[in-house]
Design a protein around this motif. Sequence first.
Motif, short mmCIF file in Angstrom:
data_model
loop_
_atom_site.label_atom_id
_atom_site.label_comp_id
_atom_site.label_asym_id
_atom_site.label_seq_id
_atom_site.Cartn_x
_atom_site.Cartn_y
_atom_site.Cartn_z
N THR A 1 -2.90 -1.99 -1.21
CA THR A 1 -1.86 -1.68 -1.36
C THR A 1 -1.53 -0.85 -1.98
N GLY B 1 3.48 1.63 -2.66
CA GLY B 1 3.94 0.54 -1.23
C GLY B 1 3.48 0.98 0.00
N LYS B 2 2.52 1.53 0.12
CA LYS B 2 1.66 2.03 1.60
C LYS B 2 -0.04 0.77 1.65
#
Length: 257
Positions: free
Chosen positions: A206, A209-210
Motif C-alpha cells: 500500500t 492510500g492505493k
Amino acid sequence: MKKVWLSSLVKSEEAVKKSIIQLKTYGLEANGHFWEDDLDKMAWIKPREELLAADTSLWAILGSVADFQTPSLRYGLSLLATTVKAQKGLSFPILLLLSDGTIDSRELPTALKDADIMSIADPGLGAKVVARVHSPRKATQPDYRLDVYGNAQIGQWFEIGPVDDTWQGAMFGVSEGNIIFQAVGPKGSLPSQSTLNYPMQGLKMTLGGKEFTAWAVKNEIGATSSYFSKVEGCPEVILFGAFSEDDETDVFVVELK
C-alpha cells in the motif's frame, strides 16, 4: 528544418489546419494526425516513429480541457510520452494546445507534468513555439530508466532499470490492471528468452492510500540490463525499483492517468 508533430484530440479539420498554417508561418514544418482513442488495439503507439524522427523537435497535442481529463486519452498520451522521452531524452518538448479553458499541470500524468500549456487562441502562439523549439529545457535525469512497448501482438510491456547504479533484484507493481509475465534481458528490446532468479508474484503493498500488486526477481539489474513486465489493463499508477525484503523500501512512482 525543425519539425512539429501535431496530435489532435479534437476531431476538427479546421482547427488542425489553422494550427499547422500558424506554425508554418513561423518557419516550422508541421504535420500530424487525429488521435485514435483505442487502448485495446494500443493505437497510442502509431505516431511513435514520426515523433522519434531526428528532425521532429516538438510534440504538440491539441485538445479541450475535457479531453485532457478523459482517463483513456490521458493513459495513451502518457504511454507515448514515456517511450518518446525514453528515446529522445526528458528534455524533449511537449506542448498542450488548449481549445478552451486552463489546466493545472500538477494534475497531469507524470510524463506530461512538465509540458508547456498554451491556448490555441493565443496570438503569439507561433513565436512562443519557435522559441521553445530552439531553447530546450534541461531536464533532471531520475535515477531510473522507464520505457514502454505495445502492440496488439506482443501486448503491453514496461521496461525498467537503473541509470548508473546496480539493483540487486527488481520489483514492479501496478495499482490497477494485472501483471501476467516478467523477464530480464539486455536493455532496449524485449528479450527472446530469460532466466529468472527467485521469481515472485502477487506481492501486496500500500502506498498513498492505493493498493498495489507487484512481481519481482532477484536478478542483478545494471546500466545495460533491464527488467520487463507485461501488464494487462490500464494501471493508474506504477511503482518500481530495486527489490528489497524489508517492510519499508524506496520505490519510484509514476502516474499514468
